[in-house]
Design a protein around this motif. Structure first.
Motif, mmCIF file in Angstrom:
data_model
loop_
_atom_site.group_PDB
_atom_site.id
_atom_site.type_symbol
_atom_site.label_atom_id
_atom_site.label_comp_id
_atom_site.label_asym_id
_atom_site.label_seq_id
_atom_site.Cartn_x
_atom_site.Cartn_y
_atom_site.Cartn_z
ATOM 1 N N GLY A 1 -8.423 0.251 7.232
ATOM 2 C CA GLY A 1 -8.783 0.964 6.012
ATOM 3 C C GLY A 1 -7.647 1.745 5.397
ATOM 4 O O GLY A 1 -7.755 2.239 4.279
ATOM 5 N N ALA A 2 -6.535 1.883 6.122
ATOM 6 C CA ALA A 2 -5.415 2.670 5.614
ATOM 7 C C ALA A 2 -4.154 2.289 6.375
ATOM 8 O O ALA A 2 -4.207 1.669 7.441
ATOM 9 N N ALA A 3 -3.022 2.667 5.805
ATOM 10 C CA ALA A 3 -1.733 2.466 6.454
ATOM 11 C C ALA A 3 -0.924 3.741 6.313
ATOM 12 O O ALA A 3 -1.125 4.524 5.367
ATOM 13 N N ALA A 4 -0.035 3.960 7.253
ATOM 14 C CA ALA A 4 0.783 5.168 7.229
ATOM 15 C C ALA A 4 2.190 4.837 7.701
ATOM 16 O O ALA A 4 2.388 3.954 8.549
ATOM 17 N N THR A 5 3.160 5.558 7.146
ATOM 18 C CA THR A 5 4.557 5.307 7.506
ATOM 19 C C THR A 5 5.378 6.563 7.235
ATOM 20 O O THR A 5 4.839 7.625 6.877
ATOM 21 N N ILE A 6 6.679 6.450 7.354
ATOM 22 C CA ILE A 6 7.590 7.550 7.058
ATOM 23 C C ILE A 6 7.938 7.526 5.572
ATOM 24 O O ILE A 6 7.918 6.472 4.923
ATOM 25 N N GLU A 7 8.267 8.682 5.025
ATOM 26 C CA GLU A 7 8.559 8.795 3.597
ATOM 27 C C GLU A 7 9.651 7.820 3.150
ATOM 28 O O GLU A 7 9.589 7.263 2.051
ATOM 29 N N LEU A 8 10.620 7.571 4.020
ATOM 30 C CA LEU A 8 11.713 6.656 3.681
ATOM 31 C C LEU A 8 11.219 5.247 3.376
ATOM 32 O O LEU A 8 11.900 4.472 2.693
ATOM 33 N N LYS A 9 10.044 4.892 3.873
ATOM 34 C CA LYS A 9 9.509 3.546 3.695
ATOM 35 C C LYS A 9 8.383 3.478 2.659
ATOM 36 O O LYS A 9 7.759 2.432 2.506
ATOM 37 N N ARG A 10 8.152 4.565 1.954
ATOM 38 C CA ARG A 10 7.052 4.596 0.989
ATOM 39 C C ARG A 10 7.141 3.460 -0.031
ATOM 40 O O ARG A 10 6.126 2.881 -0.430
ATOM 41 N N ASP A 11 8.346 3.147 -0.474
ATOM 42 C CA ASP A 11 8.532 2.124 -1.509
ATOM 43 C C ASP A 11 9.084 0.820 -0.951
ATOM 44 O O ASP A 11 9.588 -0.014 -1.714
ATOM 45 N N GLU A 12 9.010 0.616 0.348
ATOM 46 C CA GLU A 12 9.472 -0.639 0.947
ATOM 47 C C GLU A 12 8.647 -1.786 0.366
ATOM 48 O O GLU A 12 7.419 -1.825 0.501
ATOM 49 N N PRO A 13 9.281 -2.752 -0.336
ATOM 50 C CA PRO A 13 8.511 -3.770 -1.081
ATOM 51 C C PRO A 13 7.503 -4.541 -0.243
ATOM 52 O O PRO A 13 6.366 -4.753 -0.672
ATOM 53 N N GLY A 14 7.910 -4.974 0.944
ATOM 54 C CA GLY A 14 6.983 -5.748 1.769
ATOM 55 C C GLY A 14 5.770 -4.943 2.185
ATOM 56 O O GLY A 14 4.642 -5.455 2.199
ATOM 57 N N LEU A 15 5.971 -3.667 2.516
ATOM 58 C CA LEU A 15 4.862 -2.816 2.923
ATOM 59 C C LEU A 15 3.949 -2.510 1.745
ATOM 60 O O LEU A 15 2.716 -2.530 1.873
ATOM 61 N N VAL A 16 4.538 -2.242 0.598
ATOM 62 C CA VAL A 16 3.742 -1.997 -0.611
ATOM 63 C C VAL A 16 2.914 -3.233 -0.961
ATOM 64 O O VAL A 16 1.726 -3.137 -1.300
ATOM 65 N N GLU A 17 3.545 -4.410 -0.858
ATOM 66 C CA GLU A 17 2.832 -5.657 -1.151
ATOM 67 C C GLU A 17 1.690 -5.885 -0.164
ATOM 68 O O GLU A 17 0.593 -6.301 -0.552
ATOM 69 N N TRP A 18 1.944 -5.621 1.115
ATOM 70 C CA TRP A 18 0.885 -5.824 2.111
ATOM 71 C C TRP A 18 -0.293 -4.906 1.830
ATOM 72 O O TRP A 18 -1.449 -5.345 1.876
ATOM 73 N N CYS A 19 -0.041 -3.651 1.533
ATOM 74 C CA CYS A 19 -1.124 -2.698 1.245
ATOM 75 C C CYS A 19 -1.908 -3.124 0.011
ATOM 76 O O CYS A 19 -3.147 -3.063 0.001
ATOM 77 N N ALA A 20 -1.208 -3.562 -1.025
ATOM 78 C CA ALA A 20 -1.894 -3.998 -2.242
ATOM 79 C C ALA A 20 -2.761 -5.221 -1.961
ATOM 80 O O ALA A 20 -3.899 -5.313 -2.448
ATOM 81 N N GLY A 21 -2.236 -6.160 -1.183
ATOM 82 C CA GLY A 21 -3.000 -7.355 -0.864
ATOM 83 C C GLY A 21 -4.216 -7.063 -0.016
ATOM 84 O O GLY A 21 -5.249 -7.742 -0.137
ATOM 85 N N ARG A 22 -4.132 -6.062 0.836
ATOM 86 C CA ARG A 22 -5.247 -5.676 1.704
ATOM 87 C C ARG A 22 -6.196 -4.695 1.021
ATOM 88 O O ARG A 22 -7.301 -4.438 1.507
ATOM 89 N N GLY A 23 -5.731 -4.089 -0.075
ATOM 90 C CA GLY A 23 -6.550 -3.087 -0.754
ATOM 91 C C GLY A 23 -6.647 -1.791 0.022
ATOM 92 O O GLY A 23 -7.682 -1.112 -0.019
ATOM 93 N N VAL A 24 -5.586 -1.425 0.746
ATOM 94 C CA VAL A 24 -5.602 -0.183 1.509
ATOM 95 C C VAL A 24 -4.564 0.781 0.948
ATOM 96 O O VAL A 24 -3.546 0.378 0.389
#
Length: 342
Positions: free
Chosen positions: A242-265
């Protein structure tokens, strides 16, 4: 809800306009089918089926059935489909009545335009608890949609259904639904986890937060693979994310942003200091500490998001993942009660 509506006559178009005006809480698109300069039905249906939560046909049911037939795949993923006659007398859900919400939307539309809802699903007609409708209303997922019919059939035959839940159960259970004395004896299991050999219907609260650390440039596919591997190792159902969490340095990491958008989390990011301040025993890496300023990202981030660590760090393909369970409850209260992460 995103509603794509198509009408085939002037009267039908007027009815669609009335429905849209009466239900402004939805995102509507209206089209006119047939005749010169009208929208071709086949491409309209293909686009609407892929991009909408519900399709409303104002016209003959046969038109709707033929139009949607090439696109029907699964009761878990198909949008709601409803037919209304142009005179506004009948409102008939014909696809995804429970999980897709067609039955509920049909009642809403009928009330808005003065039509009669024609709901044909057996559980609704008999006033029997529908596990899938309840799950969707509580924001939960269905683990094995093919098992819904087994639960419904048991209730429709006059039998009882045994329910097991990992969390606190709020409100009175529906008629002929009882608490299972053990998980192994349950027909319905409400849990983010599955155990080998279980044949029950799993209703899955979206209560797991994935703590993620990754190297620069990690792809969404690599992140998906690592998270699935972590879920598999821990016996956690991926639908519980239902959610994802990471360090501030990775907030805009493209692959992570894409994964969250695709999962809707949602993605929550924490500073290195906030992660370092998390209490508990975590795996430690001197390299990670030197690189980002804290000795562990994935475990600390999962806990920082409010979860209880249930699966420690797993490294896979340049991605590290840890899983934590957020607090949740299982509610059988009237609408307004919640089940799921919260």
């Amino acid at each position: 809800m995103r509603i794509a509506c198509i009408a085939f006559t002037a009267a039908g178009e007027a009815l669609a306009d009335r429905a849209r005006a009466a239900l402004p809480g939805h995102a509507w698109s209206l089209a006119r089918g047939f005749g010169a300069d009208r929208v071709p039905l086949a491409p309209w249906c293909a686009d609407a089926f892929a991009a909408s939560d519900a399709l409303v046909f104002v016209g003959a049911a046969g038109i709707a059935v033929r139009a949607i037939a090439p696109h029907v795949r699964s009761k878990v993923s198909d949008p709601a489909v409803i037919v209304m006659d142009e005179g506004g007398r009948w409102c008939i859900p014909i696809l995804s009545g429970h999980v897709g919400g067609a039955n509920a939307l049909a009642r809403e539309l009928a009330g808005a335009v003065g039509a009669a809802p024609v709901v044909t699903t057996a559980t609704d007609g008999r006033g029997v608890w529908a596990a899938d409708t309840w799950a969707v209303s509580r924001g939960m997922a269905i683990g094995e949609p093919e098992r819904i019919k087994d639960v419904s059939a048991r209730l429709l035959a006059g039998g009882e259904v045994a329910l097991w839940c990992d969390a606190e159960v709020l409100g009175p259970l529906p008629a002929r639904v009882r608490r299972a004395p053990s998980r192994a004896e349950a027909h319905v299991i409400v849990s983010p986890a599955a155990r080998p050999g279980e044949r029950a219907l799993h209703v899955v609260p979206r209560c797991i937060v994935a703590g993620v650390g990754c190297r620069r440039g990690a792809s969404a596919d690599a992140i998906e693979g690592a998270i699935r591997a972590a879920c598999a190792e821990a016996g956690i159902l991926p639908d519980s994310l239902g959610a994802a969490a990471t360090i501030e340095l990775k907030r805009d990491e493209p692959g992570l942003v894409e994964w969250c958008a695709g999962r809707g989390v949602a993605l929550e990011a924490f500073t290195a200091d906030a992660l370092a301040a998390q209490p508990g025993d975590f795996s430690s890496s001197a390299f990670v500490a030197q690189t980002v300023g804290v000795d562990n990202v994935c475990e600390r981030a999962a806990v920082a998001a409010g979860g209880r660590l249930c699966a420690g760090k797993l490294a896979c393909g340049g991605v590290t993942v840890a899983l934590a369970e957020l607090p949740w409850t299982c509610s059988f209260d009237e609408p307004g009660g919640r089940g799921g992460a919260g």
